[in-house]
Write a protein that holds these residues in place. Structure first.
Motif, PDB file in Angstrom:
ATOM      1  N   MET A   1      -9.075  59.940  62.705  1.00 12.94           N
ATOM      2  CA  MET A   1      -8.216  60.970  63.309  1.00 12.94           C
ATOM      3  C   MET A   1      -7.224  61.521  62.272  1.00 12.94           C
ATOM      4  O   MET A   1      -6.997  62.725  62.201  1.00 12.94           O
ATOM      5  CB  MET A   1      -7.470  60.384  64.498  1.00 12.94           C
ATOM      6  CG  MET A   1      -6.785  61.419  65.342  1.00 12.94           C
ATOM      7  SD  MET A   1      -6.118  60.670  66.825  1.00 12.94           S
ATOM      8  CE  MET A   1      -4.586  60.024  66.186  1.00 12.94           C
ATOM      9  N   LEU A   2      -6.657  60.602  61.456  1.00 21.62           N
ATOM     10  CA  LEU A   2      -5.733  61.045  60.395  1.00 21.62           C
ATOM     11  C   LEU A   2      -6.441  61.999  59.444  1.00 21.62           C
ATOM     12  O   LEU A   2      -5.892  63.039  59.058  1.00 21.62           O
ATOM     13  CB  LEU A   2      -5.227  59.836  59.608  1.00 21.62           C
ATOM     14  CG  LEU A   2      -4.095  59.030  60.230  1.00 21.62           C
ATOM     15  CD1 LEU A   2      -3.737  57.866  59.316  1.00 21.62           C
ATOM     16  CD2 LEU A   2      -2.878  59.920  60.433  1.00 21.62           C
ATOM     17  N   ALA A   3      -7.684  61.633  59.085  1.00 24.32           N
ATOM     18  CA  ALA A   3      -8.440  62.471  58.149  1.00 24.32           C
ATOM     19  C   ALA A   3      -8.742  63.833  58.777  1.00 24.32           C
ATOM     20  O   ALA A   3      -8.649  64.867  58.113  1.00 24.32           O
ATOM     21  CB  ALA A   3      -9.733  61.759  57.753  1.00 24.32           C
ATOM     22  N   VAL A   4      -9.083  63.821  60.069  1.00 19.39           N
ATOM     23  CA  VAL A   4      -9.421  65.085  60.729  1.00 19.39           C
ATOM     24  C   VAL A   4      -8.195  65.993  60.822  1.00 19.39           C
ATOM     25  O   VAL A   4      -8.307  67.215  60.774  1.00 19.39           O
ATOM     26  CB  VAL A   4     -10.028  64.813  62.135  1.00 19.39           C
ATOM     27  CG1 VAL A   4     -10.125  66.095  62.936  1.00 19.39           C
ATOM     28  CG2 VAL A   4     -11.407  64.188  62.001  1.00 19.39           C
ATOM     29  N   SER A   5      -7.012  65.389  60.905  1.00 17.37           N
ATOM     30  CA  SER A   5      -5.815  66.214  61.072  1.00 17.37           C
ATOM     31  C   SER A   5      -5.541  67.106  59.859  1.00 17.37           C
ATOM     32  O   SER A   5      -4.819  68.096  59.971  1.00 17.37           O
ATOM     33  CB  SER A   5      -4.593  65.343  61.380  1.00 17.37           C
ATOM     34  OG  SER A   5      -4.151  64.692  60.217  1.00 17.37           O
ATOM     35  N   VAL A   6      -6.133  66.752  58.705  1.00 19.35           N
ATOM     36  CA  VAL A   6      -5.958  67.616  57.526  1.00 19.35           C
ATOM     37  C   VAL A   6      -7.280  68.285  57.140  1.00 19.35           C
ATOM     38  O   VAL A   6      -7.400  68.882  56.082  1.00 19.35           O
ATOM     39  CB  VAL A   6      -5.400  66.836  56.309  1.00 19.35           C
ATOM     40  CG1 VAL A   6      -3.950  66.466  56.539  1.00 19.35           C
ATOM     41  CG2 VAL A   6      -6.234  65.596  56.020  1.00 19.35           C
TER      42      VAL A   6
ATOM     43  N   SER B   1     -17.009  77.356  64.507  1.00 20.66           N
ATOM     44  CA  SER B   1     -18.109  77.076  65.420  1.00 20.66           C
ATOM     45  C   SER B   1     -17.784  75.887  66.319  1.00 20.66           C
ATOM     46  O   SER B   1     -18.566  75.541  67.187  1.00 20.66           O
ATOM     47  CB  SER B   1     -19.384  76.796  64.643  1.00 20.66           C
ATOM     48  OG  SER B   1     -19.245  75.588  63.932  1.00 20.66           O
ATOM     49  N   GLY B   2     -16.660  75.258  66.124  1.00 18.96           N
ATOM     50  CA  GLY B   2     -16.259  74.218  67.062  1.00 18.96           C
ATOM     51  C   GLY B   2     -15.974  72.879  66.434  1.00 18.96           C
ATOM     52  O   GLY B   2     -15.359  72.026  67.057  1.00 18.96           O
ATOM     53  N   PHE B   3     -16.388  72.640  65.206  1.00 19.10           N
ATOM     54  CA  PHE B   3     -16.130  71.336  64.617  1.00 19.10           C
ATOM     55  C   PHE B   3     -15.192  71.455  63.417  1.00 19.10           C
ATOM     56  O   PHE B   3     -14.290  72.286  63.421  1.00 19.10           O
ATOM     57  CB  PHE B   3     -17.432  70.629  64.274  1.00 19.10           C
ATOM     58  CG  PHE B   3     -18.096  70.101  65.508  1.00 19.10           C
ATOM     59  CD1 PHE B   3     -17.701  68.892  66.057  1.00 19.10           C
ATOM     60  CD2 PHE B   3     -19.088  70.833  66.146  1.00 19.10           C
ATOM     61  CE1 PHE B   3     -18.275  68.412  67.212  1.00 19.10           C
ATOM     62  CE2 PHE B   3     -19.678  70.352  67.310  1.00 19.10           C
ATOM     63  CZ  PHE B   3     -19.262  69.144  67.841  1.00 19.10           C
ATOM     64  N   TYR B   4     -15.404  70.637  62.411  1.00 17.65           N
ATOM     65  CA  TYR B   4     -14.495  70.656  61.272  1.00 17.65           C
ATOM     66  C   TYR B   4     -15.267  70.304  60.015  1.00 17.65           C
ATOM     67  O   TYR B   4     -16.351  69.746  60.063  1.00 17.65           O
ATOM     68  CB  TYR B   4     -13.367  69.644  61.471  1.00 17.65           C
ATOM     69  CG  TYR B   4     -13.867  68.270  61.827  1.00 17.65           C
ATOM     70  CD1 TYR B   4     -14.222  67.365  60.833  1.00 17.65           C
ATOM     71  CD2 TYR B   4     -14.014  67.882  63.153  1.00 17.65           C
ATOM     72  CE1 TYR B   4     -14.712  66.116  61.150  1.00 17.65           C
ATOM     73  CE2 TYR B   4     -14.513  66.632  63.480  1.00 17.65           C
ATOM     74  CZ  TYR B   4     -14.860  65.756  62.481  1.00 17.65           C
ATOM     75  OH  TYR B   4     -15.364  64.528  62.798  1.00 17.65           O
TER      76      TYR B   4
END
Lengths: 284, 266
Positions: free
Chosen positions: A33-38, A44-47
């Motif tokens: 989650m920490l990694a996704v926050s940056v 298209s909906g993801f990261y």
């Protein structure tokens, strides 16, 4: 290790299984989650993995400042009400017989375990026009027409108090029930009145526990997700609602993760404060 | 007189806590499809209706399966964790115990988002077992706290005596520790079971669109208008929770379980 462990009942490897489970399913999700926050948001909906502060920067807007202010102030109000009502409740409860205490605790635990959905539904029924207090007031002739009291800020704070109250009592219960009744008796023998003994002896002795309960109820209600949607209006949406909204309906995971990290920092700071307060004398 | 005032205060607050549930219980008895209080044409029609409609039976089954398995997983992780933390000191033990307590110190939406991203990244998103594992880990705190409380009450010289007499660890665990811990394990399981049954946000974010649990079903149904079935489900949930905690209170020492040290049986 010391002598103490020579005859220990538990082998050292016993910790491996819970450690593995908690790391894999609690710490790893956290780190992701920490990694996704940056990460970079993919429209298209993801990261896409990356390192950019955009999601955090977006959070520093007037709109989210207002969301944060609403979240904090409704939770603060609910925590204050819960502790103000819950502290005398717990003191009186702890002085009752074992069987009465058990029965009251069963009621409190049952209320505590109720799903927020059910609490929201029950309260919106109770505050509705056809089946609630509005109807009752009309029946007594207090108001000319039955009216609904939900959705409103009042209904939301009532709901938060409803979920926070049993929690406050259960947090206060151990230190309150361990308080030596003799110190209160001593105060009474010395001539202190009931209220004087309450505010002069019981409250100061449990100051740490009271602060702890306040902060824990605050954090607990800060996480409320369904009540703002069921009992409040859209301007009463809390940070938790916005996080879910971003994650599921707007498909903006990096932004949802950044908000979660922020909410977590607020919660951790407060829990840290609570444990500091708890270390105070006479507390849990 | 003051004693009476105190008792009145306690019971007025209890009445306020129970009031919404009483209204909902009455509303569930409405004959027609309306939420009136007092109920119109009282009947048990909607109770029967609940058990005839698949759209409610399927979420009910999901909820029960998830709660039963998740609570078992929570106990399976919490019991060794509590035993491990009981006799050992050091930073590693403290960190591990801290993680065991963490899920309850944070707003659940944070754990929910963490689990959601985790299962999306590694696969498993939308599966029932993902919800079970997520609930199990999230609820570890409850059996961890109850079992630790049980261990605190055990005299360590008892264990030492058994060890000195030559009993192996497994024997000590089976014949000394386990019998003393059973009530705490059972109540830890029950706490986790009831909370999993009522948990919304994690179940929703991990598998809400494919594995509907009862709280999710209720919330979805609320969007399409209120029916007495919602009241029926709420009543069943409240009664089930009260029943489980009532049984713990009947067969165990509830004030002790919740941390009161001086409360002995009358």
């Amino acid at each position: 290790m010391s002598d103490e462990v020579t005859h220990a009942a538990t082998p050292r490897w016993l910790g491996l299984w819970p450690a593995a489970m908690l790391c894999l399913f609690f710490l790893v999700p956290f780190c992701i989650m920490l990694a996704v926050s940056v990460a970079h948001r993919d429209v298209s909906g993801f990261y896409e993995w990356g390192f950019e502060p955009d999601s955090y920067a977006r959070f520093l807007s007037a709109f989210f400042g207002k969301v944060m202010a609403v979240s904090l102030s409704v939770s603060l109000a609910a925590a204050a009400i819960c502790v103000a009502l819950g502290f005398p409740f717990t003191v009186f409860l702890a002085s009752m017989g074992h069987r009465t205490q058990t029965r009251i605790l069963v009621v409190l635990l049952s209320v505590l375990a109720l799903s927020e959905v059910i609490i929201g539904f029950s309260l919106s029924t109770l505050l509705s026009r056809t089946a609630g207090v509005g109807n009752l007031f009309h029946w007594f002739g207090l108001v000319s027409d039955p009216r609904a009291y939900t959705p409103s800020l009042f209904a939301l704070v009532t709901g938060l108090c409803y979920i926070g109250f049993p929690f406050a009592v259960l947090v206060l219960y151990p230190p309150v029930s361990r308080l030596d009744p003799e110190i209160v008796e001593a105060a009474r023998v010395m001539g202190a009145s009931g209220p004087r003994a309450f505010f002069g002896v019981i409250v100061p002795n449990l100051r740490g526990a009271i602060v702890g309960a306040f902060i824990l109820v605050f954090v607990f209600t800060l996480g409320s997700y369904l009540l703002p949607q069921l009992l409040g209006r859209s301007e009463h949406w809390t940070l938790s609602v916005h996080i879910t909204d971003q994650a599921i309906y707007q498909s903006n995971l990096p932004f949802a993760a950044a908000m979660s990290v922020f909410l977590m920092l607020v919660a951790l700071a407060l829990v840290g404060l609570a444990s500091l307060a708890g270390r105070d004398r006479g507390a849990a | 007189m003051t004693r009476m005032l105190k008792t009145t205060y306690v019971f007025v607050i209890l009445a306020l806590l129970v009031a919404p549930l009483v209204v909902v219980a009455a509303v569930s008895l409405n004959g027609p499809q309306t939420l009136r209080f007092p109920p119109v044409d009282p009947s048990l029609r909607w109770y029967g209706e609940l058990f005839r409609q698949d759209e409610w039976l399927v979420p009910l089954r999901h909820s029960l399966v998830i709660a039963a398995c998740a609570a078992a997983l929570a106990v399976a992780v919490a019991l060794p964790l509590a035993l491990f933390a009981w006799q050992r000191r050091g930073p590693a033990v403290r960190v591990l115990a801290g993680i065991g307590l963490a899920p309850f110190a944070l707003p659940p939406v944070i754990s929910a988002l963490g689990f959601m991203i985790f299962w999306m990244t590694l696969g498993g998103y939308g599966r029932i077992w993902a919800t079970i594992v997520s609930h199990g880990i999230f609820l570890v705190t409850l059996p961890f706290v109850t079992v630790s409380l049980g261990l605190k009450g055990i005299d360590k010289s008892l264990i030492e005596a058994a060890r000195v007499m030559g009993a192996g660890r497994w024997n000590v665990f089976r014949t000394v520790l386990l019998p003393l811990l059973v009530p705490y394990i059972v109540s830890g399981y029950a706490f986790a079971f009831v909370l999993s049954l009522n948990e919304y946000i994690i179940a929703y974010m991990v598998a809400g669109f494919t594995v509907e649990t009862l709280p999710i079903k209720i919330f979805n149904a609320l969007r399409y208008g209120y029916t007495p079935i919602l009241a029926v489900v709420s009543v069943i949930f409240a009664v089930l929770s009260a029943l489980i905690f009532g049984l713990i209170g009947r067969f165990g020492n509830l004030p002790r379980l919740l941390g009161a040290e001086r409360s002995n049986r009358d």
